[in-house]
Enzyme design. Structure first.
Site, PDB file in Angstrom:
ATOM      1  N   SER A 129       3.622  -8.491  -2.147  1.00 54.77           N
ATOM      2  CA  SER A 129       2.267  -8.084  -2.152  1.00 54.77           C
ATOM      3  C   SER A 129       1.639  -8.061  -3.528  1.00 54.77           C
ATOM      4  O   SER A 129       2.488  -8.262  -4.520  1.00 54.77           O
ATOM      5  CB  SER A 129       2.481  -6.644  -1.803  1.00 54.77           C
ATOM      6  OG  SER A 129       1.218  -5.742  -1.979  1.00 54.77           O
ATOM      7  N   TYR A 142       5.709   2.129  -1.639  1.00 56.22           N
ATOM      8  CA  TYR A 142       5.570   0.819  -1.393  1.00 56.22           C
ATOM      9  C   TYR A 142       5.569  -0.131  -2.671  1.00 56.22           C
ATOM     10  O   TYR A 142       5.974  -0.973  -2.698  1.00 56.22           O
ATOM     11  CB  TYR A 142       4.208   0.642  -0.747  1.00 56.22           C
ATOM     12  CG  TYR A 142       3.427  -0.488  -0.331  1.00 56.22           C
ATOM     13  CD1 TYR A 142       4.166  -1.033   0.999  1.00 56.22           C
ATOM     14  CD2 TYR A 142       2.683  -1.240  -0.862  1.00 56.22           C
ATOM     15  CE1 TYR A 142       3.581  -2.230   1.555  1.00 56.22           C
ATOM     16  CE2 TYR A 142       2.358  -2.582  -0.587  1.00 56.22           C
ATOM     17  CZ  TYR A 142       2.871  -3.067   0.496  1.00 56.22           C
ATOM     18  OH  TYR A 142       2.261  -4.195   1.140  1.00 56.22           O
TER      19      TYR A 142
END
Length: 237
Positions: A129, A142
């Site tokens: 990501s 995350y």
């Protein structure tokens, strides 16, 4: 004949979004593809893929990962795509669950499936990501998991090279998926995000799938331990 013809591939979290686009791309190239999801069957999703096998699995659960790995007698491509975040990540229980899904599951599946992958000189592609490089202050778990996944990709790329298995990472930016639906529905949030993007648009799942397929293919045969950022120029800012 395509390079993927006759190959076997596992795409975790392949029931929708980036994973779905990747599974569809690999299947179109002739691969025998298995995807995982959390619902009871592929039919419960909007657009199940014909000819693609489906396995229900909660990959935050070590037992589910072990059972998934045990299903395979052969594997050429592993796409570690399953992941997610959500709210409440400053709660320790939530923090650990997010780490389990986004990072621990990747390590577990990669090492369990290595004996199969190395038979034919396979490839692993991890889906990172922008959070692998940038902090998301409201999503510490995350952020930590995707940053850790970048390091894990490098370490496994080094370790597995002697087994003939390549390990790389694709880091998507702002992609039009269910995960970003909330931001896309809020005009103010969307405007702020688009200001950060030189290309001024959301990326499409297929654009990530194309990068994943490249790294899984023989066209990337001399690439391992690397990260490919597909972000519309986000990192330039």
């Amino acid at each position: 004949m395509s390079w993927a013809s006759g190959k076997t591939a596992l795409v975790t979290g392949g029931s929708q979004g980036i994973g779905y686009a990747t599974a569809a791309a690999l299947a179109a190239l002739g691969a025998q593809v298995t995807v995982t999801g959390t619902r009871a069957s592929f039919a419960e999703y909007d657009t199940p893929l014909d000819g693609v096998a489906y396995v229900q699995a909660d990959l935050a659960d070590p037992a589910a990962r072990a059972a998934l790995a045990a299903r395979f007698e052969r594997l050429d491509v592993l796409i570690n795509n399953a992941g997610g975040g959500g709210a409440g990540q400053f709660d320790q229980t939530v923090f650990e669950a997010v780490i389990d899904l986004n990072l621990n599951a990747v390590m577990d599946l990669s090492t369990r499936l290595l004996p199969l992958l190395k038979v034919g000189g396979g490839a692993i592609v991890n889906i990172g990501s922008a959070a692998s490089f940038l902090a998301i202050k409201e999503a510490p778990a995350y952020t930590a998991a995707k940053t850790g996944l970048l390091g894990l990709t490098r370490a496994l790329g080094d370790k597995f090279a002697s087994d003939g298995v390549r390990v790389n990472l694709v880091a998507p930016g702002f992609i039009e998926t269910r995960m970003t639906a909330g931001a896309r529905k809020d005009a103010d949030v969307e405007k702020r995000l688009m200001k950060a993007l030189p290309m001024r648009r959301w990326g499409q799942p297929q654009e990530i799938a194309d990068a994943v397929v490249f790294l899984a293919s023989p066209a990337a045969s001399y690439i391992t331990g690397q990260s490919l950022i597909v972000d519309g120029g986000l990192m330039l800012r």
